[in-house]
Design an enzyme around this catalytic site. Structure first.
Site, mmCIF file in Angstrom:
data_model
loop_
_atom_site.group_PDB
_atom_site.id
_atom_site.type_symbol
_atom_site.label_atom_id
_atom_site.label_comp_id
_atom_site.label_asym_id
_atom_site.label_seq_id
_atom_site.Cartn_x
_atom_site.Cartn_y
_atom_site.Cartn_z
ATOM 1 N N LYS A 228 -8.207 65.497 22.404
ATOM 2 C CA LYS A 228 -7.272 66.605 22.159
ATOM 3 C C LYS A 228 -6.667 67.109 23.465
ATOM 4 C CE LYS A 228 -10.414 68.939 19.847
ATOM 5 N NZ LYS A 228 -11.482 67.925 19.821
ATOM 6 N N VAL A 229 -7.523 67.414 24.434
ATOM 7 C CA VAL A 229 -7.003 67.964 25.690
ATOM 8 C C VAL A 229 -6.233 66.877 26.444
ATOM 9 C CG1 VAL A 229 -7.587 69.075 27.871
ATOM 10 C CG2 VAL A 229 -8.906 69.627 25.825
ATOM 11 N N ASP A 248 -9.719 55.355 27.317
ATOM 12 C CA ASP A 248 -10.560 55.970 26.285
ATOM 13 C C ASP A 248 -10.962 54.859 25.329
ATOM 14 O OD1 ASP A 248 -11.601 57.240 23.997
ATOM 15 O OD2 ASP A 248 -10.399 59.044 24.342
ATOM 16 N N VAL A 307 -11.293 69.221 34.405
ATOM 17 C CA VAL A 307 -11.473 70.406 33.551
ATOM 18 C C VAL A 307 -12.366 70.048 32.358
ATOM 19 C CG1 VAL A 307 -9.354 71.695 34.132
ATOM 20 C CG2 VAL A 307 -9.304 69.987 32.311
ATOM 21 N N ALA A 308 -13.113 68.927 32.495
ATOM 22 C CA ALA A 308 -13.972 68.512 31.369
ATOM 23 C C ALA A 308 -15.384 69.069 31.555
ATOM 24 C CB ALA A 308 -13.980 66.994 31.258
ATOM 25 N N ARG A 309 -16.238 68.328 32.220
ATOM 26 C CA ARG A 309 -17.594 68.784 32.509
ATOM 27 C C ARG A 309 -17.999 68.297 33.896
ATOM 28 N NH1 ARG A 309 -16.933 72.042 29.471
ATOM 29 N NH2 ARG A 309 -18.108 72.650 27.614
ATOM 30 N N GLU A 338 -23.612 75.654 36.917
ATOM 31 C CA GLU A 338 -22.635 76.752 36.861
ATOM 32 C C GLU A 338 -23.370 78.075 36.806
ATOM 33 O OE1 GLU A 338 -19.690 76.043 33.826
ATOM 34 O OE2 GLU A 338 -18.998 74.220 34.802
ATOM 35 N N HIS A 357 -14.670 77.729 35.783
ATOM 36 C CA HIS A 357 -14.676 77.324 34.369
ATOM 37 C C HIS A 357 -13.712 78.199 33.552
ATOM 38 C CE1 HIS A 357 -17.336 75.170 31.192
ATOM 39 N NE2 HIS A 357 -16.095 75.317 30.744
ATOM 40 N N LEU A 358 -12.451 78.111 33.940
ATOM 41 C CA LEU A 358 -11.442 78.975 33.314
ATOM 42 C C LEU A 358 -10.575 78.253 32.286
ATOM 43 C CD1 LEU A 358 -10.045 81.065 36.336
ATOM 44 C CD2 LEU A 358 -11.651 81.776 34.558
ATOM 45 N N GLY A 359 -10.889 76.964 32.057
ATOM 46 C CA GLY A 359 -10.010 76.161 31.201
ATOM 47 C C GLY A 359 -9.661 76.822 29.871
ATOM 48 N N ALA A 360 -10.656 77.439 29.249
ATOM 49 C CA ALA A 360 -10.419 78.001 27.915
ATOM 50 C C ALA A 360 -10.057 79.475 27.984
ATOM 51 C CB ALA A 360 -11.676 77.825 27.066
HETATM 52 N N1 LIG Z 1 -12.790 73.588 31.249
HETATM 53 C C1 LIG Z 1 -12.758 74.105 30.064
HETATM 54 O O1 LIG Z 1 -12.822 75.308 29.882
HETATM 55 C C2 LIG Z 1 -12.642 73.218 28.868
HETATM 56 C C3 LIG Z 1 -11.919 73.613 27.758
HETATM 57 C C4 LIG Z 1 -11.835 72.768 26.658
HETATM 58 C C5 LIG Z 1 -12.474 71.541 26.700
HETATM 59 N N2 LIG Z 1 -13.206 71.212 27.787
HETATM 60 C C6 LIG Z 1 -13.889 69.929 27.859
HETATM 61 O O2 LIG Z 1 -12.904 68.917 27.880
HETATM 62 C C7 LIG Z 1 -13.428 67.736 27.302
HETATM 63 C C8 LIG Z 1 -12.464 67.195 26.265
HETATM 64 O O3 LIG Z 1 -12.280 68.127 25.227
HETATM 65 P P1 LIG Z 1 -11.445 67.708 23.935
HETATM 66 O O4 LIG Z 1 -11.307 68.902 23.104
HETATM 67 O O5 LIG Z 1 -10.253 66.956 24.336
HETATM 68 O O6 LIG Z 1 -12.489 66.721 23.257
HETATM 69 P P2 LIG Z 1 -12.152 65.479 22.340
HETATM 70 O O7 LIG Z 1 -13.409 65.133 21.662
HETATM 71 O O8 LIG Z 1 -10.954 65.764 21.515
HETATM 72 O O9 LIG Z 1 -11.764 64.320 23.354
HETATM 73 C C9 LIG Z 1 -12.701 63.642 24.134
HETATM 74 C C10 LIG Z 1 -12.226 62.212 24.250
HETATM 75 O O10 LIG Z 1 -13.072 61.545 25.183
HETATM 76 C C11 LIG Z 1 -13.219 60.231 24.734
HETATM 77 N N3 LIG Z 1 -14.358 59.594 25.351
HETATM 78 C C12 LIG Z 1 -15.645 59.598 24.946
HETATM 79 N N4 LIG Z 1 -16.377 58.841 25.794
HETATM 80 C C13 LIG Z 1 -15.522 58.366 26.737
HETATM 81 C C14 LIG Z 1 -15.686 57.534 27.864
HETATM 82 N N5 LIG Z 1 -16.870 57.024 28.208
HETATM 83 N N6 LIG Z 1 -14.603 57.253 28.597
HETATM 84 C C15 LIG Z 1 -13.394 57.754 28.270
HETATM 85 N N7 LIG Z 1 -13.179 58.537 27.209
HETATM 86 C C16 LIG Z 1 -14.241 58.848 26.450
HETATM 87 C C17 LIG Z 1 -13.339 60.376 23.239
HETATM 88 O O11 LIG Z 1 -13.036 59.155 22.591
HETATM 89 C C18 LIG Z 1 -12.305 61.441 22.953
HETATM 90 O O12 LIG Z 1 -11.063 60.876 22.620
HETATM 91 C C19 LIG Z 1 -14.792 68.120 26.751
HETATM 92 O O13 LIG Z 1 -15.764 67.776 27.711
HETATM 93 C C20 LIG Z 1 -14.736 69.621 26.660
HETATM 94 O O14 LIG Z 1 -15.986 70.186 26.722
HETATM 95 C C21 LIG Z 1 -13.302 72.010 28.871
HETATM 96 O O1 LIG Z 2 -15.965 73.217 26.083
HETATM 97 C C1 LIG Z 2 -15.230 74.187 26.075
HETATM 98 O O2 LIG Z 2 -14.725 74.653 25.042
HETATM 99 C C2 LIG Z 2 -14.864 74.808 27.364
HETATM 100 O O3 LIG Z 2 -15.592 74.281 28.401
HETATM 101 C C3 LIG Z 2 -14.861 76.296 27.347
HETATM 102 O O4 LIG Z 2 -16.108 76.819 27.636
HETATM 103 P P1 LIG Z 2 -16.278 78.400 27.610
HETATM 104 O O5 LIG Z 2 -16.270 78.799 26.178
HETATM 105 O O6 LIG Z 2 -17.579 78.684 28.251
HETATM 106 O O7 LIG Z 2 -15.125 78.974 28.348
#
Ligand SMILES: NC(=O)c1ccc[n+]([C@@H]2O[C@H](COP(=O)([O-])OP(=O)(O)OC[C@H]3O[C@@H](n4cnc5c(N)ncnc54)[C@H](O)[C@@H]3O)[C@@H](O)[C@H]2O)c1
Ligand SMILES: O=C(O)[C@H](O)COP(=O)(O)O
Length: 621
Positions: A228-229, A248, A307-309, A338, A357-360
């Site tokens: 999604k992101v 992916d 911005v993932a983990r 964190e 960790h401000l992504g969301a």
């Molecule tokens: N920083 C933030 O505040 C923040 C906010 C939202 C999401 N996130 C993080 O961003 C990440 C993605 O979120 P999302 O909503 O897009 O999730 P999502 O599940 O929609 O997308 C994740 C994608 O990663 C792919 N994937 C899985 N294993 C993989 C690998 N080994 N190599 C490459 N791709 C792989 C999956 O197929 C999927 O398409 C998550 O880790 C989520 O926790 C962080």
């Molecule tokens: O995975 C998430 O949705 C983001 O990392 C957001 O995390 P937070 O709710 O702690 O801001």
């Protein structure tokens, strides 16, 4: 042997929420989903188990417990208690307050969290709270739902949640755009040294030549994780004139192609990109996937955004890559620990831009996430199957609605079958045969299997079984449940024609229930929306599965119905249904009698005393 009851009902409490569709009411009553443990239990007496579950063993350690009477009619169920352990948008908190008692307690120590969950039906967290195995243990079965107000569920021990029958739901969509926008913000600000230049000017300097940046247009951006992101980042990066590729292993190529994004291998992505943006989840497979070896394959001077983990990067290796210039710059929103240590070389590195960790963290995303998770948690507490369940199968509402009466049938058949087992050997091997006119792919039996498991396990143990933990508990108790599909010629309009439950390698408290093959065998159908018992052993019967059931095996002769009916009538026990099935006329017959009330021991003994009756059993449905 101790008797306890595990009767639980589901009921919307103080609901301003949508009322359940009538068809779903039955599912709610028999829900597999987190049931409202705050429903008071009903203690049963020893006579409840007369010639039934008392003789049944699952494992030696199991306590005998039976279902009590249905308590749907109870007027005043206590409200569920919902612990909100991290800041949640106001709209979500308000929705929860309409539904339950909400305790917003932030920054709890692990010890305080454990104390609080023992008194909570639901827990809502963001990424800052570690929901460990110890938390589930401390909850002692009270915690039915954990709501993750966001996407990443790596801070919750899903295996432990599943083992404790606790559903985990997340809010996967409401912060997608916020995270993507933050990724783009980091990308652009890193390329133009915005943070560093800002710090410099605030320190009284004017360093125009030091902060010459790089342009984005025409550069290659590799998006690692096209979910999604990642997709939203790709869309925006295309708008900036970047060439976008992605890795992916699970993303459909046509979805990427539609956005003008090429899906490539991991090595191709990292070796050709000028910018690499991380958007995959933290899993065992992705942990520290960016390490010395993979950094060495990158184009010298690459720029990294995360911005993932934090855990997908080996942070020490990143410092080395930054020092050597392989990675020119990094922009990080997430970290292994964190908050990270102030002394961290990574955080202090002059080529690194960081945010906490401000992504969301946009107002819009936080309100959206709060509403999304509040609805998911309240729905789960009401017994609805969740669309955002992380550790249970998601079932489409239309499938659920269609299967509703079959779900009730499945549990009742499981409950009946186990009550027919005896002999102390323990139930181990169960076979379920579904007869259906539908194609194999067109019948999802997970719910039915889970319900049969629930029906089998709950009357004879203190385990609480739901859709989340049914398979786990069955395995833990050494139950082997096999399923078989038989295609029959009937209307495919109905998902299932009949369900047969067989228990093999056990003795039966009612020999008439043993089929020619030697297994206890009962079969049921749904007729006009009502579950019916249609076969016991080799005898065909037809009795609706409501209330309680008496099965008698007797010599087939006139007057039997009258004699038994009289005995029950004298004790004011109302007969709701009666059916006689015979194998050979004037030889053997089975009489199935549905009764509203539970006959007392003396009445049952009088039935057993009727000369033509060879055996009988009283079964609670
Ligand atoms: N920083 C933030 O505040 C923040 C906010 C939202 C999401 N996130 C993080 O961003 C990440 C993605 O979120 P999302 O909503 O897009 O999730 P999502 O599940 O929609 O997308 C994740 C994608 O990663 C792919 N994937 C899985 N294993 C993989 C690998 N080994 N190599 C490459 N791709 C792989 C999956 O197929 C999927 O398409 C998550 O880790 C989520 O926790 C962080
Ligand atoms: O995975 C998430 O949705 C983001 O990392 C957001 O995390 P937070 O709710 O702690 O801001």
């Amino acid at each position: 042997m101790a008797l306890s009851s595990s009767c639980s009902t589901l009921k919307a409490v103080n609901s301003r929420w949508t009322s359940p569709a009538p068809k779903l009411a039955a599912i709610r009553r028999h829900s597999l989903l987190p049931e409202l443990r705050y429903t008071p239990n009903v203690k049963l007496t020893a006579t409840n188990a007369l010639r039934t579950v008392e003789q049944t063993t699952l494992t030696e350690d199991d306590h005998l417990s039976t279902y009590g009477s249905d308590q749907d009619d109870q007027e005043s169920l206590p409200k569920p208690r919902i612990l909100v352990a991290e800041k949640l948008g106001e709209a979500g908190v308000n929705l929860l307050k309409d539904f339950g008692d909400v305790d917003c307690s932030y920054e709890l120590s692990p010890e305080d969290l454990k104390k609080k969950v023992a008194e909570s039906d639901a827990l809502i967290v963001r990424s800052g709270t570690k929901v460990t195995r110890e938390v589930f243990e401390a909850a002692k079965g009270r915690l039915k739902v954990v709501g993750r107000a966001g996407v990443g569920i790596d801070n919750a021990d899903l295996q432990a949640a599943t083992e404790y029958g606790c559903l985990v739901v997340n809010a996967p969509t409401a912060n997608t755009v916020a995270a993507a926008e933050h990724g783009i913000a980091l990308l652009a600000s890193m390329a133009r040294n915005v943070a560093q230049a800002d710090a410099s000017i605030k320190a009284g300097k004017w360093e125009r030549s030091k902060y010459v940046g790089v342009s984005l247009v025409g550069k290659t951006l590799a998006i690692m994780g096209f979910g999604k992101v990642g997709t939203e980042v790709a869309r925006r990066a295309k708008g900036l004139g970047m060439n976008v590729i992605s890795h992916d292993p699970y993303a459909p190529a046509d979805r990427a192609r539609a956005l003008g994004v090429e899906l490539v291998s991991f090595d191709q992505a990292i070796s050709t990109a000028d910018f690499i943006s991380l958007h995959m989840p933290l899993t065992p497979a992705t942990k520290k996937v960016f390490n010395d070896e993979t950094f060495s394959k990158m184009k010298k001077g690459v720029r990294l955004i995360n911005v993932a983990r934090g855990g997908v990067i080996d942070e020490d290796a990143l410092v080395r890559a930054l020092d050597s210039g392989v990675v020119a710059q990094a922009a990080l929103d997430v970290f292994c620990e964190e908050p990270p240590s102030k002394e961290s070389r990574l955080i202090q590195h002059e080529n690194v831009t960081v945010t906490p960790h401000l992504g969301a963290s946009t107002k819009e995303a936080q309100e959206g996430v709060a509403i999304e998770i509040a609805e998911a948690v309240a729905g789960a507490l009401r017994g609805e199957l969740s669309a955002t369940a992380v550790n249970a199968p998601m079932v489409a509402p239309e499938v659920l609605s269609e299967l509703a009466p079959y779900i009730v049938l499945a549990e009742k058949l499981g409950r009946l079958a186990v009550q027919l087992a005896s002999g102390g050997k323990g139930v181990q091997s169960i076979k379920v045969v579904y007869r259906s006119a539908r194609d194999r792919d067109d019948l999802d039996t997970r719910l039915l299997r889970a319900m049969i498991t629930k029906g089998i396990i709950e009357p004879i143990s203190d385990s609480y079984v739901n859709l989340v933990n049914a398979d786990f508990i069955a395995k833990q108790k050494g139950l082997r449940i096999s399923e078989e599909r038989t295609v029959v010629e009937s209307s495919p309009e109905y998902p299932v024609d009949s369900i047969q439950v067989q228990i093999s390698n056990v003795e039966s408290s009612f020999a008439g229930a043993v089929s020619d093959g030697g297994a206890i065998s009962i079969e049921g159908k749904v007729k006009y929306g009502v579950p019916h018992l249609t076969c016991v052993g080799s005898f065909g019967v037809d009795v609706s599965l409501e209330g309680n059931l008496i099965l008698c095996r007797q010599v087939d002769q006139p007057g039997m119905i009258g004699q038994v009916g009289n005995i029950l009538g004298e004790q004011n026990v109302n007969v709701s249904f009666m059916s006689v099935g015979r194998t050979v006329v004037r030889k053997q017959a089975i009489m199935a009698i549905g009764v509203d009330e539970e006959p007392d021991k003396k009445t049952l003994e009088r039935i057993g005393g009727v000369s033509a009756i060879e055996e009988f059993v009283f079964l609670k449905l």
